[in-house]
Design an enzyme around this catalytic site. Structure first.
Site, PDB file in Angstrom:
ATOM      1  N   TYR A  32      69.363 -17.093  45.191  1.00 21.88           N
ATOM      2  CA  TYR A  32      68.630 -15.816  44.998  1.00 21.88           C
ATOM      3  C   TYR A  32      68.143 -16.110  43.456  1.00 21.88           C
ATOM      4  O   TYR A  32      68.729 -16.421  42.628  1.00 21.88           O
ATOM      5  CB  TYR A  32      69.969 -14.968  44.962  1.00 21.88           C
ATOM      6  CG  TYR A  32      69.420 -13.324  44.612  1.00 21.88           C
ATOM      7  CD1 TYR A  32      68.602 -12.820  45.375  1.00 21.88           C
ATOM      8  CD2 TYR A  32      69.813 -12.761  43.360  1.00 21.88           C
ATOM      9  CE1 TYR A  32      68.201 -11.394  45.155  1.00 21.88           C
ATOM     10  CE2 TYR A  32      69.417 -11.585  43.120  1.00 21.88           C
ATOM     11  CZ  TYR A  32      68.557 -10.752  43.835  1.00 21.88           C
ATOM     12  OH  TYR A  32      68.104  -9.711  43.594  1.00 21.88           O
ATOM     13  N   ASP A  61      66.196 -22.027  37.424  1.00 19.73           N
ATOM     14  CA  ASP A  61      66.878 -20.508  37.327  1.00 19.73           C
ATOM     15  C   ASP A  61      68.539 -20.804  37.043  1.00 19.73           C
ATOM     16  O   ASP A  61      69.245 -20.923  37.658  1.00 19.73           O
ATOM     17  CB  ASP A  61      66.897 -19.872  38.746  1.00 19.73           C
ATOM     18  CG  ASP A  61      67.353 -18.567  38.844  1.00 19.73           C
ATOM     19  OD1 ASP A  61      68.013 -17.915  37.606  1.00 19.73           O
ATOM     20  OD2 ASP A  61      67.264 -17.615  39.795  1.00 19.73           O
ATOM     21  N   LYS A 105      72.024 -12.844  32.027  1.00 22.20           N
ATOM     22  CA  LYS A 105      73.394 -12.522  31.966  1.00 22.20           C
ATOM     23  C   LYS A 105      74.052 -12.952  30.658  1.00 22.20           C
ATOM     24  O   LYS A 105      74.257 -11.996  29.913  1.00 22.20           O
ATOM     25  CB  LYS A 105      74.078 -13.332  33.263  1.00 22.20           C
ATOM     26  CG  LYS A 105      73.631 -12.980  34.603  1.00 22.20           C
ATOM     27  CD  LYS A 105      74.462 -13.457  35.814  1.00 22.20           C
ATOM     28  CE  LYS A 105      73.898 -13.047  36.989  1.00 22.20           C
ATOM     29  NZ  LYS A 105      74.263 -11.615  37.491  1.00 22.20           N
TER      30      LYS A 105
END
Length: 438
Positions: free
Chosen positions: A149, A244, A272
């Site tokens: 994702y 990513d 994050k």
């Protein structure tokens, strides 16, 4: 709220109120607990390794806001940095020295990054990195891996086509078919499929985009040699390799997966943890690529809240704490203890459980075979996970409400927390075993 009794009455009421005003009652889909056939627990506060719901229940937390809270919730030094920054103003829309200070820390930690651009979310970071890769290479196609994702922008809400490494099809209404067909989907950990994509779409692929440690289908580590082969294929074909590391960055090592596995990307996306619990993300890479961004280059990217002073303060405080000696050794130790404890509990209950772990992130898959890609994940027993989740929640352990997510261990977790979690898991797995026999 299916199968949840009156001790969740306040959460039920809160959800009903939210559903009148918010689509599905939430602002991010997985929060609705649809993946576990329950209604959501509404959180009121958090501290350290604990979250507390509106019904007054306390949980050992392994969601950690989906990864950012590696220090634990409301760490006093991070909170103090946020307060000090807020006292000076909450947003300027102008350059600050704190942005440079944060960039220095990111560049110092990530060997592949020479220049960095701050943004507000992981979705924005990946979207911008892909645009930059397309401009730099003069190509349009990208390769992504099934089950990875990368945010909710159009290029990434794409499912595999009819064959391996085929052009993708839109997996979400509203995604243009023409744009989806610029994305090729290959199985994770299948370097041969990526090689086939290069052969089929010669001189058309701008970037290969991958989570170096897959963590959005549950945790799936890279197979030996996989990342190295992707690096080599990109070099041979004039294609950029984009990692990513929104989840793995500053999580599996201070320098992310690139430090842990020794493979450097051309562009890296972060989020994050680097926000310290606030909305902040980044993408960066070689200066020769990054200089194509406006205002020095022609690739436009902008954001009113990029480098927000409160977020940068939280980020700097978080990274400085993580840079202290022993942090990652401690995280590794806690993660290993949780992994071994869950494995023992499953064996005693007679429930097949495959555990994948990289550092302080791990997943338990209800199956009796290795899990190496998204097809393996989809073949696991989701019904057993749902029962396990509900049992753990009742015993005061807060897991991600989806079989396709990770458990996050923080520095705030103690050995006693791990012990309590394993005890809860043993009882919960016994309940799962009883349900199987029935």
């Amino acid at each position: 709220m299916t199968d949840q009794h009156d001790s969740y009455a306040e959460s039920r009421a809160a959800y009903a109120a939210a559903c009148r005003l918010l689509p599905g009652g939430v602002n991010s889909p997985v929060r609705a607990f649809g993946g576990v056939d329950l209604g959501p627990v509404f959180i009121e506060s958090a501290k350290g390794a604990r979250v507390f719901d509106v019904d007054g229940r306390e949980y050992i937390d392994y969601v950690g806001s989906w990864g950012p809270m590696i220090l634990g919730h409301a760490h006093p030094e991070v909170v103090a940095a946020i307060h000090a920054a807020a006292d000076k103003g909450t947003s300027f829309g102008a350059p600050t020295q704190a942005e440079t200070a944060l960039a220095e820390r990111i560049v110092g930690a990530m060997a592949s990054i020479e220049k960095v651009r701050l943004v507000s979310s992981g979705t924005e970071a990946v979207m911008s990195a892909v645009r930059l890769a397309r401009a730099f290479t003069g190509r349009e196609m990208i390769v992504k891996m099934a089950g990875c994702y990368h945010g909710h922008s159009d290029s990434f809400l794409v499912a595999a086509g009819s064959g391996v490494a085929e052009q993708g099809t839109a997996s979400c209404p509203g995604v243009p078919r023409a744009l989806a067909q610029l994305t090729v989907v290959a199985p994770y950990n299948d370097a041969a499929a990526v090689r086939a994509a290069f052969e089929r779409h010669k001189n058309r692929i701008a970037a290969v985009l991958v989570e170096p440690v897959a963590a959005n289908m549950g945790v799936v580590p890279p197979a030996a040699g996989y990342l190295e082969t992707l690096r080599r294929l990109c070099d041979e074909n004039g294609t950029l390799l984009i990692f990513d590391e929104v989840i793995s960055g500053f999580r599996v090592a201070f320098g992310g997966a690139q430090e842990r596995y020794g493979v450097r990307a051309d562009l890296t996306c972060l989020g994050k943890i680097i926000g310290g619990g606030l909305p902040l993300a980044a993408f960066g890479g070689r200066a020769a690529i990054m200089e194509h961004l406006a205002p020095t280059g022609k690739v436009y990217q902008a954001g009113t809240l990029s480098g927000n002073p409160i977020a940068t303060a939280a980020a700097i405080a978080t990274l400085d704490l993580l840079a202290r000696p022993g942090c990652y050794e401690r995280l590794e130790s806690l993660g290993a203890a949780l992994e071994s404890g869950l494995a023992r509990a499953a064996a005693r209950a007679g429930v097949p459980l495959t555990i994948n772990r990289v550092g302080s992130i791990l997943s338990g898959f209800f199956c009796d075979r290795p899990v190496r890609d998204f097809a393996d994940v989809q073949a696991t027993d989701i019904a057993r996970f749902k029962r396990f989740f509900a049992e753990m929640l009742e015993r005061g352990v807060y897991l991600a409400p989806s079989a396709y997510e990770a458990m996050f261990v923080s520095l705030a977790h103690t050995d006693a927390d791990i012990g309590r979690t394993v005890e809860a898991a043993q009882a919960s797995l016994k309940a799962v075993a009883r349900a199987i026999r029935l």
